[in-house]
Design an enzyme around this catalytic site. Structure first.
Site, short mmCIF file in Angstrom:
data_model
loop_
_atom_site.label_atom_id
_atom_site.label_comp_id
_atom_site.label_asym_id
_atom_site.label_seq_id
_atom_site.Cartn_x
_atom_site.Cartn_y
_atom_site.Cartn_z
N GLU A 91 -26.02 -13.68 5.40
CA GLU A 91 -26.95 -13.23 6.47
C GLU A 91 -28.52 -13.81 6.48
O GLU A 91 -28.97 -14.38 5.44
CB GLU A 91 -27.38 -11.63 6.11
N CYS A 104 -35.90 -14.55 6.89
CA CYS A 104 -35.45 -14.53 5.63
C CYS A 104 -34.04 -15.24 5.61
O CYS A 104 -33.02 -14.73 6.38
CB CYS A 104 -35.56 -12.72 5.16
N CYS A 111 -24.17 -14.07 -5.49
CA CYS A 111 -25.19 -14.63 -6.59
C CYS A 111 -24.41 -14.46 -7.74
O CYS A 111 -23.84 -13.17 -8.06
CB CYS A 111 -26.36 -13.87 -6.29
N CYS A 115 -27.98 -8.98 -10.91
CA CYS A 115 -29.05 -7.95 -11.02
C CYS A 115 -28.43 -6.55 -10.80
O CYS A 115 -27.66 -6.39 -9.67
CB CYS A 115 -30.12 -7.97 -10.04
N CYS A 118 -28.85 -5.09 -7.10
CA CYS A 118 -28.62 -5.84 -6.05
C CYS A 118 -27.17 -5.96 -5.60
O CYS A 118 -26.33 -6.08 -6.63
CB CYS A 118 -29.29 -7.15 -6.14
N GLU A 166 -29.33 -16.96 -5.37
CA GLU A 166 -30.60 -17.51 -5.99
C GLU A 166 -30.92 -18.62 -5.76
O GLU A 166 -30.10 -19.85 -6.14
CB GLU A 166 -30.20 -17.16 -7.46
N SER A 197 -38.36 -17.26 -3.44
CA SER A 197 -38.18 -16.27 -4.40
C SER A 197 -37.09 -16.29 -5.28
O SER A 197 -36.14 -16.83 -5.08
CB SER A 197 -37.78 -14.97 -3.57
N HIS A 221 -39.86 -7.14 -12.00
CA HIS A 221 -39.03 -5.81 -12.10
C HIS A 221 -39.05 -4.84 -13.16
O HIS A 221 -38.45 -3.91 -13.27
CB HIS A 221 -37.47 -5.93 -11.67
N CYS A 344 -32.87 -6.04 1.72
CA CYS A 344 -33.09 -6.76 0.64
C CYS A 344 -31.69 -6.09 -0.28
O CYS A 344 -31.74 -4.85 -0.43
CB CYS A 344 -34.23 -6.54 -0.10
N1 SAH Z 1 -32.43 -14.16 -5.73
C1 SAH Z 1 -33.90 -14.03 -5.52
C2 SAH Z 1 -34.04 -14.19 -3.95
C3 SAH Z 1 -33.20 -12.97 -3.22
S1 SAH Z 1 -33.49 -11.33 -3.41
C4 SAH Z 1 -34.48 -13.18 -6.28
O1 SAH Z 1 -33.84 -12.50 -6.85
O2 SAH Z 1 -35.78 -13.60 -6.23
C5 SAH Z 1 -34.90 -10.99 -2.46
C6 SAH Z 1 -35.87 -9.91 -3.39
O3 SAH Z 1 -34.93 -8.43 -3.14
C7 SAH Z 1 -35.81 -9.91 -4.78
O4 SAH Z 1 -37.22 -9.62 -5.09
C8 SAH Z 1 -34.65 -8.83 -4.97
O5 SAH Z 1 -34.96 -8.21 -6.52
C9 SAH Z 1 -34.83 -7.87 -4.21
N2 SAH Z 1 -33.84 -6.82 -3.78
C10 SAH Z 1 -32.57 -7.01 -4.36
N3 SAH Z 1 -31.79 -5.97 -4.23
C11 SAH Z 1 -32.66 -5.09 -3.92
C12 SAH Z 1 -32.30 -3.62 -3.43
N4 SAH Z 1 -31.44 -3.03 -3.59
N5 SAH Z 1 -33.40 -3.10 -2.98
C13 SAH Z 1 -34.56 -3.43 -2.98
N6 SAH Z 1 -34.79 -5.03 -3.32
C14 SAH Z 1 -33.74 -5.38 -3.69
FE1 SF4 Z 2 -29.36 -12.68 -7.03
FE2 SF4 Z 2 -31.60 -12.12 -6.40
FE3 SF4 Z 2 -29.71 -10.34 -6.22
FE4 SF4 Z 2 -30.68 -10.77 -8.61
S1 SF4 Z 2 -31.76 -9.99 -6.81
S2 SF4 Z 2 -28.57 -10.73 -8.01
S3 SF4 Z 2 -31.19 -13.08 -8.40
S4 SF4 Z 2 -29.98 -12.14 -5.10
#
Ligand code: SAH
Ligand code: SF4
Length: 380
Positions: A91, A104, A111, A115, A118, A166, A197, A221, A344
């Site tokens: 996306e 974005c 990924c 996390c 996520c 990532e 990021s 985080h 996100c």
């Molecule tokens: N992988 C990279 C970039 C993509 S994620 C990273 O982790 O930085 C972009 C941002 O969205 C990151 O800060 C991530 O932690 C945040 N994010 C991921 N899942 C989320 C969620 N469910 N709610 C809010 N933010 C989220």
């Molecule tokens: Fe990957 Fe970023 Fe999601 Fe973490 S927050 S799983 S690094 S996309």
């Protein structure tokens, strides 16, 4: 197989043209046709010699991504879902604001970091995107928007690598795409308006500083290793002390004099008053000492399998105030486009059943927090 010219930055294109016996300035002309004018058909590139157009037609192609869908929110946010084959989709989200247009972009299908909060992380890793697939998201969005708005000048002024994936675990594909974004013959983005990021891939932060310094956002985080180990598993490999040291080193090369730290606000997990205190301690007297830091708090976007809850608005405000009162510029990411599903960490991953995705996207609009203010700190 014809090479896809979207895979090249301008140096790469110069190399390819040299292999066809063509001079460097021809490659620059070609690069401008592709990226500045959005032209994919060599026969339309009228100031290139017929012989070159023929050579290109025989050896190369300009192939973008296939959009599966495009959704527009009432507030102007647009989300594209692109097919990347084998049932995977990525996306891309455009966020218009008064003084800028932000795109974005995704860097991987899925990924591998995993996390906790996520949904991309929960889906696991499918595959790397090529440089061409990364830049094609900007290519598609920019030229679509120009055509729609009937304007020839640039619509997208800012890019954030905050979609799926990532970016620093796809470093070799990322860098040529970033270079094409920065190139004056490409999109001419300023380094300050292009943000990578990362969840904290320390060796690659160090390489990015050397190869292609752009604005950096780090997904923090948590204020302690104990908690971060649970939320962002890559922390076990690169703990906070190493991560923050890499951030400090990055600042010597960065186009901005600060690092943005993203902090996803999870109810009762990392949003308590003691977490705010620990965060200030980390940045004042701990491993983050001396780093010029800005914080971007992201209210968590829930998804069913996460088992986590979004912090209350009051607690987000309280946390922000705590940081602000101690001298840290802190923004809270605004909710945008809440009538389309583009959050996100909620972006579509495995799309084995496309019909289902198509209907899901129409049926279940999920309130989202869109990258509005994460780019804002870079504007001061
Ligand atoms: N992988 C990279 C970039 C993509 S994620 C990273 O982790 O930085 C972009 C941002 O969205 C990151 O800060 C991530 O932690 C945040 N994010 C991921 N899942 C989320 C969620 N469910 N709610 C809010 N933010 C989220
Ligand atoms: Fe990957 Fe970023 Fe999601 Fe973490 S927050 S799983 S690094 S996309």
């Amino acid at each position: 197989m014809h090479v896809n010219l979207l895979d090249f930055d301008r140096d790469g294109l110069i190399g390819h043209c040299a292999s066809l016996g063509e001079k460097g300035f021809r490659a620059t002309q070609l690069f401008r046709w592709i990226h500045q004018r959005g032209v994919a058909d060599f026969s339309h590139m009228t100031d290139l010699a017929q012989s070159l157009r023929q050579k290109l037609a025989n050896s190369a192609r300009v192939e973008g991504l296939k959009p599966l869908s495009q959704h527009q929110s009432a507030d102007g946010t647009i989300k594209w879902l692109f097919d990347v084959g084998d049932g995977n989709a990525i996306e891309t989200v455009f966020i218009p604001e008064d003084d800028r247009g932000t795109l974005c972009i995704s860097s991987q299908a899925g990924c591998a970091v995993g996390c906790r909060f996520c949904s991309t992380g929960h889906q696991g890793f499918s595959r790397q995107l090529s440089s061409g697939e990364i830049i094609a998201q900007l290519w598609h969005a920019e030229h679509y928007l120009r055509t729609r708005l009937g304007q020839s000048e640039r619509v997208i002024s800012n890019v954030v690598m905050m979609g799926m994936g990532e970016p620093l675990q796809n470093y070799h594909a990322l860098v040529p795409a970033l270079r094409a974004m920065l190139d004056d013959h490409g999109y001419g983005l300023s380094r300050r308006r292009l943000t990578v990021s990362t969840s904290g891939v320390v060796p690659m932060i160090e390489r990015l500083a050397q190869d292609c310094p752009v604005a950096l956002a780090v997904s923090l985080h948590a204020p302690t290793d104990e908690l971060r180990d649970q939320l962002v598993p890559i922390n076990k490999k690169y703990p906070l002390a190493e991560l923050l040291q890499a951030c400090q080193g990055y600042l010597a090369h960065a186009p901005r004099d600060f690092i943005t730290f993203e902090y996803c606000m999870l109810d009762g997990v990392n949003d308590r008053d003691e977490d705010a205190r620990a965060l200030v301690e980390l940045m004042r007297h701990g491993a983050g000492q001396g780093i010029h830091a800005k914080f971007n708090l992201i209210p968590f976007n829930p998804f069913p399998a996460s088992g986590l809850r979004r912090s209350s608005a009051a607690q987000v405000q309280r946390f922000a105030q705590h940081l602000q009162d101690r001298g840290f510029v802190t923004t809270v990411r605004k909710t945008r486009g809440d009538d389309i599903d583009a959050a996100c960490g909620q972006l579509a991953g495995d799309v084995k059943d496309r019909t289902d995705v198509a209907s899901r996207m129409n049926r279940h609009p999920i309130p989202i927090a869109i990258e509005k203010s994460e780019a804002r700190p870079h504007e001061h």
